[in-house]
Design a protein around this motif. Structure first.
Motif, PDB file in Angstrom:
ATOM      1  N   TYR A 105      59.199  31.017  13.977  1.00 51.98           N
ATOM      2  CA  TYR A 105      58.393  30.269  13.157  1.00 51.98           C
ATOM      3  C   TYR A 105      57.274  29.864  14.092  1.00 51.98           C
ATOM      4  O   TYR A 105      56.237  29.622  13.347  1.00 51.98           O
ATOM      5  N   LEU A 106      57.658  29.005  15.383  1.00 47.83           N
ATOM      6  CA  LEU A 106      56.530  28.727  16.036  1.00 47.83           C
ATOM      7  C   LEU A 106      55.541  29.615  16.477  1.00 47.83           C
ATOM      8  O   LEU A 106      54.061  29.495  16.939  1.00 47.83           O
ATOM      9  N   THR A 114      57.228  20.345   6.768  1.00 49.49           N
ATOM     10  CA  THR A 114      56.266  19.980   7.746  1.00 49.49           C
ATOM     11  C   THR A 114      57.014  19.243   8.732  1.00 49.49           C
ATOM     12  O   THR A 114      57.087  19.761   9.837  1.00 49.49           O
ATOM     13  N   THR A 157      56.313  20.750  19.433  1.00 52.41           N
ATOM     14  CA  THR A 157      56.620  20.446  17.883  1.00 52.41           C
ATOM     15  C   THR A 157      57.964  21.195  17.489  1.00 52.41           C
ATOM     16  O   THR A 157      57.882  22.531  18.018  1.00 52.41           O
ATOM     17  N   ARG A 167      51.514  26.369   9.237  1.00 52.36           N
ATOM     18  CA  ARG A 167      52.378  24.923   9.167  1.00 52.36           C
ATOM     19  C   ARG A 167      52.366  24.366   7.695  1.00 52.36           C
ATOM     20  O   ARG A 167      51.215  24.301   7.312  1.00 52.36           O
ATOM     21  N   VAL A 172      61.428  21.479   8.656  1.00 55.50           N
ATOM     22  CA  VAL A 172      61.119  22.859   8.020  1.00 55.50           C
ATOM     23  C   VAL A 172      62.646  23.413   7.553  1.00 55.50           C
ATOM     24  O   VAL A 172      63.231  23.524   8.786  1.00 55.50           O
TER      25      VAL A 172
END
Length: 193
Positions: A147-148, A177, A124, A153, A180
């Motif tokens: 962020y990951l 979403t 993602t 999320r 981002v």
């Protein structure tokens, strides 16, 4: 006063007599001992210097190699992803010094954004883009990585990302979403999609 010469001590006649012309000499004075070996006082100093050099080299190696090892371990994970990016019609460029508009409506990439090459793969949000002239792709990829790592999320998230260009860590606020948008730091804008 005349000095007296030491008198030799008479010796018992031995069964063997010295060869003719042999003059027996008597030695007087203290016995001769070998000189003690010289102490090497520099050896301890060199040992300390060598140990300190190994410690300094170890620290430099750790500080230089650790970020590369961490980034390599992130990049080595197996992943295949396909992403679709919706690019809107050209619009106004962001004002200089501002963070730029956030693509909250429709969550699509602004036309003025610049895509960055992915340093690591992810199922993602597999790509990043910069949205301001003060943002580097290296920093955008660090923002994507941070962020990951966190689990939220779709909500508003605050992360701290390190910039390899400036050598500083910046606070970024991210939301969205499909796309981002992260902004903060020193007028930095990063898009993750």
């Amino acid at each position: 006063m005349p000095t007296q010469q030491p008198q030799p001590i008479p010796q018992q006649p031995s069964s063997q007599s010295p060869p003719p012309g042999y003059a027996q000499q008597l030695a007087y004075g203290p016995p001769a001992y070998p000189a003690p070996p010289a102490k090497n006082s520099n050896a301890a100093v060199w040992v300390v210097v060598a140990v300190l050099a190994v410690i300094v080299l170890g620290l430099v190696g750790y500080l230089w190699l650790w970020p590369q090892i961490v980034n390599d371990s992130r990049a080595s994970g197996p992943s295949t992803s396909t992403s679709t990016v919706v690019v809107p019609a050209p619009g106004p460029a962001p004002a200089q010094g501002g963070a730029g508009p956030a693509p909250a409506t429709g969550e699509s990439m602004p036309s003025y954004s610049t895509p960055c090459p992915s340093v690591f793969s992810s199922p993602t949000l597999g790509t990043s883009a910069v949205g301001s002239s003060v943002t580097s792709c290296e920093f955008a990829e660090e923002v994507r990585s941070e962020y990951l790592r966190q689990g939220v999320r779709g909500g508003v998230v605050t992360i701290a990302a390190y910039s390899p260009v400036t050598g500083r860590t910046y606070t970024m606020t991210c939301s969205g979403t499909t796309v981002v948008t992260c902004s903060g730091g020193n007028d930095a804008v990063v898009y993750l999609y």
